[in-house]
Design a protein around this motif. Structure first.
Motif, PDB file in Angstrom:
ATOM      1  N   THR A  32       0.673  -1.235  -0.185  1.00 37.70           N
ATOM      2  CA  THR A  32       0.164   0.165   0.519  1.00 37.70           C
ATOM      3  C   THR A  32       0.977   1.443   0.159  1.00 37.70           C
ATOM      4  OG1 THR A  32      -2.026  -1.137   1.207  1.00 37.70           O
ATOM      5  CG2 THR A  32      -1.717   1.234   1.151  1.00 37.70           C
ATOM      6  N   GLU A  33       0.546   2.321  -0.920  1.00 38.92           N
ATOM      7  CA  GLU A  33       1.107   3.286  -1.119  1.00 38.92           C
ATOM      8  C   GLU A  33       0.500   4.568  -0.324  1.00 38.92           C
ATOM      9  OE1 GLU A  33       3.648   5.972  -4.141  1.00 38.92           O
ATOM     10  OE2 GLU A  33       2.646   4.395  -5.066  1.00 38.92           O
ATOM     11  N   TYR A  34       0.619   5.579   0.455  1.00 40.98           N
ATOM     12  CA  TYR A  34       0.366   6.728   0.982  1.00 40.98           C
ATOM     13  C   TYR A  34       1.691   7.476   0.278  1.00 40.98           C
ATOM     14  CZ  TYR A  34      -1.918   3.400   4.365  1.00 40.98           C
ATOM     15  OH  TYR A  34      -2.893   2.182   4.869  1.00 40.98           O
ATOM     16  N   ILE A  35       0.602   8.567  -0.121  1.00 41.47           N
ATOM     17  CA  ILE A  35       1.297   9.722  -0.372  1.00 41.47           C
ATOM     18  C   ILE A  35       0.949  10.907   0.959  1.00 41.47           C
ATOM     19  CG2 ILE A  35       1.359  11.590  -2.021  1.00 41.47           C
ATOM     20  CD1 ILE A  35       2.085   9.092  -2.790  1.00 41.47           C
ATOM     21  N   TYR A  36       1.489  11.312   1.340  1.00 42.88           N
ATOM     22  CA  TYR A  36       1.260  12.309   2.898  1.00 42.88           C
ATOM     23  C   TYR A  36       2.085  13.784   2.005  1.00 42.88           C
ATOM     24  CZ  TYR A  36       1.042   8.412   6.565  1.00 42.88           C
ATOM     25  OH  TYR A  36       0.007   7.990   6.219  1.00 42.88           O
ATOM     26  N   TYR A  37       0.602  15.267   2.536  1.00 42.16           N
ATOM     27  CA  TYR A  37       1.223  16.285   1.818  1.00 42.16           C
ATOM     28  C   TYR A  37       1.224  17.023   2.974  1.00 42.16           C
ATOM     29  CZ  TYR A  37      -0.752  14.458  -2.397  1.00 42.16           C
ATOM     30  OH  TYR A  37      -1.585  13.234  -3.365  1.00 42.16           O
ATOM     31  N   ASN A  38       1.601  18.647   3.388  1.00 43.62           N
ATOM     32  CA  ASN A  38       2.295  19.121   4.493  1.00 43.62           C
ATOM     33  C   ASN A  38       3.046  18.181   5.539  1.00 43.62           C
ATOM     34  OD1 ASN A  38       2.118  21.879   5.309  1.00 43.62           O
ATOM     35  ND2 ASN A  38       0.045  21.433   6.265  1.00 43.62           N
ATOM     36  N   ARG A  42      11.432  20.250   8.264  1.00 38.77           N
ATOM     37  CA  ARG A  42      12.376  19.724   9.464  1.00 38.77           C
ATOM     38  C   ARG A  42      12.626  18.314   9.385  1.00 38.77           C
ATOM     39  NH1 ARG A  42      12.268  23.812  14.154  1.00 38.77           N
ATOM     40  NH2 ARG A  42      12.890  25.378  12.713  1.00 38.77           N
ATOM     41  N   ALA A  43      11.059  18.037   9.497  1.00 43.77           N
ATOM     42  CA  ALA A  43      11.058  16.291   9.705  1.00 43.77           C
ATOM     43  C   ALA A  43      11.671  15.448   9.119  1.00 43.77           C
ATOM     44  CB  ALA A  43       9.970  15.304  10.455  1.00 43.77           C
ATOM     45  N   ILE A  44      11.059  16.056   7.612  1.00 43.94           N
ATOM     46  CA  ILE A  44      11.607  15.703   6.114  1.00 43.94           C
ATOM     47  C   ILE A  44      13.405  15.493   6.089  1.00 43.94           C
ATOM     48  CG2 ILE A  44      11.616  15.160   3.330  1.00 43.94           C
ATOM     49  CD1 ILE A  44       9.047  16.703   3.586  1.00 43.94           C
ATOM     50  N   ALA A  45      14.013  16.593   6.063  1.00 41.72           N
ATOM     51  CA  ALA A  45      15.205  16.697   6.119  1.00 41.72           C
ATOM     52  C   ALA A  45      16.444  16.001   7.625  1.00 41.72           C
ATOM     53  CB  ALA A  45      16.259  18.361   7.174  1.00 41.72           C
ATOM     54  N   ASN A  46      15.469  15.672   8.822  1.00 39.82           N
ATOM     55  CA  ASN A  46      15.709  15.277   9.442  1.00 39.82           C
ATOM     56  C   ASN A  46      15.893  13.725   9.384  1.00 39.82           C
ATOM     57  OD1 ASN A  46      16.819  13.942  12.645  1.00 39.82           O
ATOM     58  ND2 ASN A  46      14.508  14.374  13.751  1.00 39.82           N
ATOM     59  N   LEU A  47      15.175  12.954   8.603  1.00 34.58           N
ATOM     60  CA  LEU A  47      14.832  11.966   8.169  1.00 34.58           C
ATOM     61  C   LEU A  47      15.515  11.892   7.423  1.00 34.58           C
ATOM     62  CD1 LEU A  47      13.689   9.174   8.323  1.00 34.58           C
ATOM     63  CD2 LEU A  47      12.597   9.864   6.244  1.00 34.58           C
ATOM     64  N   TRP A  58       8.867   7.516  12.854  1.00 35.97           N
ATOM     65  CA  TRP A  58       8.743   8.767  11.610  1.00 35.97           C
ATOM     66  C   TRP A  58       7.847   8.462  11.211  1.00 35.97           C
ATOM     67  CZ3 TRP A  58       8.537  11.008   6.841  1.00 35.97           C
ATOM     68  CH2 TRP A  58       8.171  11.879   6.808  1.00 35.97           C
ATOM     69  N   VAL A  59       6.846   8.165  10.149  1.00 36.00           N
ATOM     70  CA  VAL A  59       5.588   8.353   9.256  1.00 36.00           C
ATOM     71  C   VAL A  59       5.387   7.585  10.364  1.00 36.00           C
ATOM     72  CG1 VAL A  59       4.086   6.444   8.688  1.00 36.00           C
ATOM     73  CG2 VAL A  59       6.493   6.971   7.635  1.00 36.00           C
ATOM     74  N   ASN A  60       4.766   7.256  11.757  1.00 40.64           N
ATOM     75  CA  ASN A  60       4.229   7.453  12.534  1.00 40.64           C
ATOM     76  C   ASN A  60       3.775   8.467  13.335  1.00 40.64           C
ATOM     77  OD1 ASN A  60       2.494   4.675  13.550  1.00 40.64           O
ATOM     78  ND2 ASN A  60       4.205   3.897  14.223  1.00 40.64           N
ATOM     79  N   GLN A  61       5.560   9.251  13.915  1.00 37.94           N
ATOM     80  CA  GLN A  61       5.150  11.079  14.505  1.00 37.94           C
ATOM     81  C   GLN A  61       4.724  11.865  13.512  1.00 37.94           C
ATOM     82  OE1 GLN A  61       5.447  11.352  17.529  1.00 37.94           O
ATOM     83  NE2 GLN A  61       5.575   9.471  17.450  1.00 37.94           N
ATOM     84  N   ASN A  62       5.254  12.025  12.178  1.00 40.26           N
ATOM     85  CA  ASN A  62       5.319  13.130  11.227  1.00 40.26           C
ATOM     86  C   ASN A  62       4.272  13.119  10.032  1.00 40.26           C
ATOM     87  OD1 ASN A  62       7.805  14.339  12.364  1.00 40.26           O
ATOM     88  ND2 ASN A  62       9.099  12.093  12.189  1.00 40.26           N
ATOM     89  N   SER A  66       0.291  13.320  13.081  1.00 38.76           N
ATOM     90  CA  SER A  66       0.302  14.916  12.702  1.00 38.76           C
ATOM     91  C   SER A  66      -1.044  15.240  12.408  1.00 38.76           C
ATOM     92  CB  SER A  66       1.582  15.018  11.817  1.00 38.76           C
ATOM     93  OG  SER A  66       1.608  16.545  11.495  1.00 38.76           O
ATOM     94  N   GLU A  67      -1.057  16.238  12.800  1.00 33.51           N
ATOM     95  CA  GLU A  67      -2.915  17.561  12.254  1.00 33.51           C
ATOM     96  C   GLU A  67      -2.371  18.229  11.232  1.00 33.51           C
ATOM     97  OE1 GLU A  67      -4.198  19.289  15.713  1.00 33.51           O
ATOM     98  OE2 GLU A  67      -4.325  17.453  16.821  1.00 33.51           O
ATOM     99  N   ARG A  68      -0.953  18.563  10.722  1.00 31.83           N
ATOM    100  CA  ARG A  68      -1.296  19.659  10.108  1.00 31.83           C
ATOM    101  C   ARG A  68      -0.707  18.344   8.626  1.00 31.83           C
ATOM    102  NH1 ARG A  68       4.549  21.865   9.668  1.00 31.83           N
ATOM    103  NH2 ARG A  68       4.022  21.800   7.676  1.00 31.83           N
TER     104      ARG A  68
END
Length: 80
Positions: A32-38, A42-47, A58-62, A66-68
């Motif tokens: 299954t592929e999920y596309i997450y937006y927004n 900072r989290a992407i750079a950290n990963l 990382w996926v669970n937290q960000n 994530s509400e955003r």
């Protein structure tokens, strides 16, 4: 900028589709592929720079908790 490949019990792959828009693709081991937006830039750079970070954590937290973020999903097996 892409995260280093690493093993995970749940995540097969994470791909940064658009860093500036915060768009990432998460593919699970079930296909299954999920596309997450927004997603936080900072989290992407950290990963991408921290190659010891757990992909599932990382996926669970960000992405999931994530509400955003928003997401769309489709199953690889439905692609013809």
């Amino acid at each position: 900028m892409q995260p280093a490949k690493r093993t995970s019990q749940w995540v097969k792959d994470i791909e940064v589709l658009d860093f500036w828009a915060g768009t990432v693709s998460v593919t699970t081991k079930t296909g299954t592929e999920y596309i997450y937006y927004n997603v936080s830039k900072r989290a992407i750079a950290n990963l991408c720079f921290n190659d010891r970070m757990s992909l599932g954590f990382w996926v669970n937290q960000n992405c999931i908790k994530s509400e955003r973020t928003e997401f769309t999903t489709f199953n690889e097996y439905n692609h013809v």
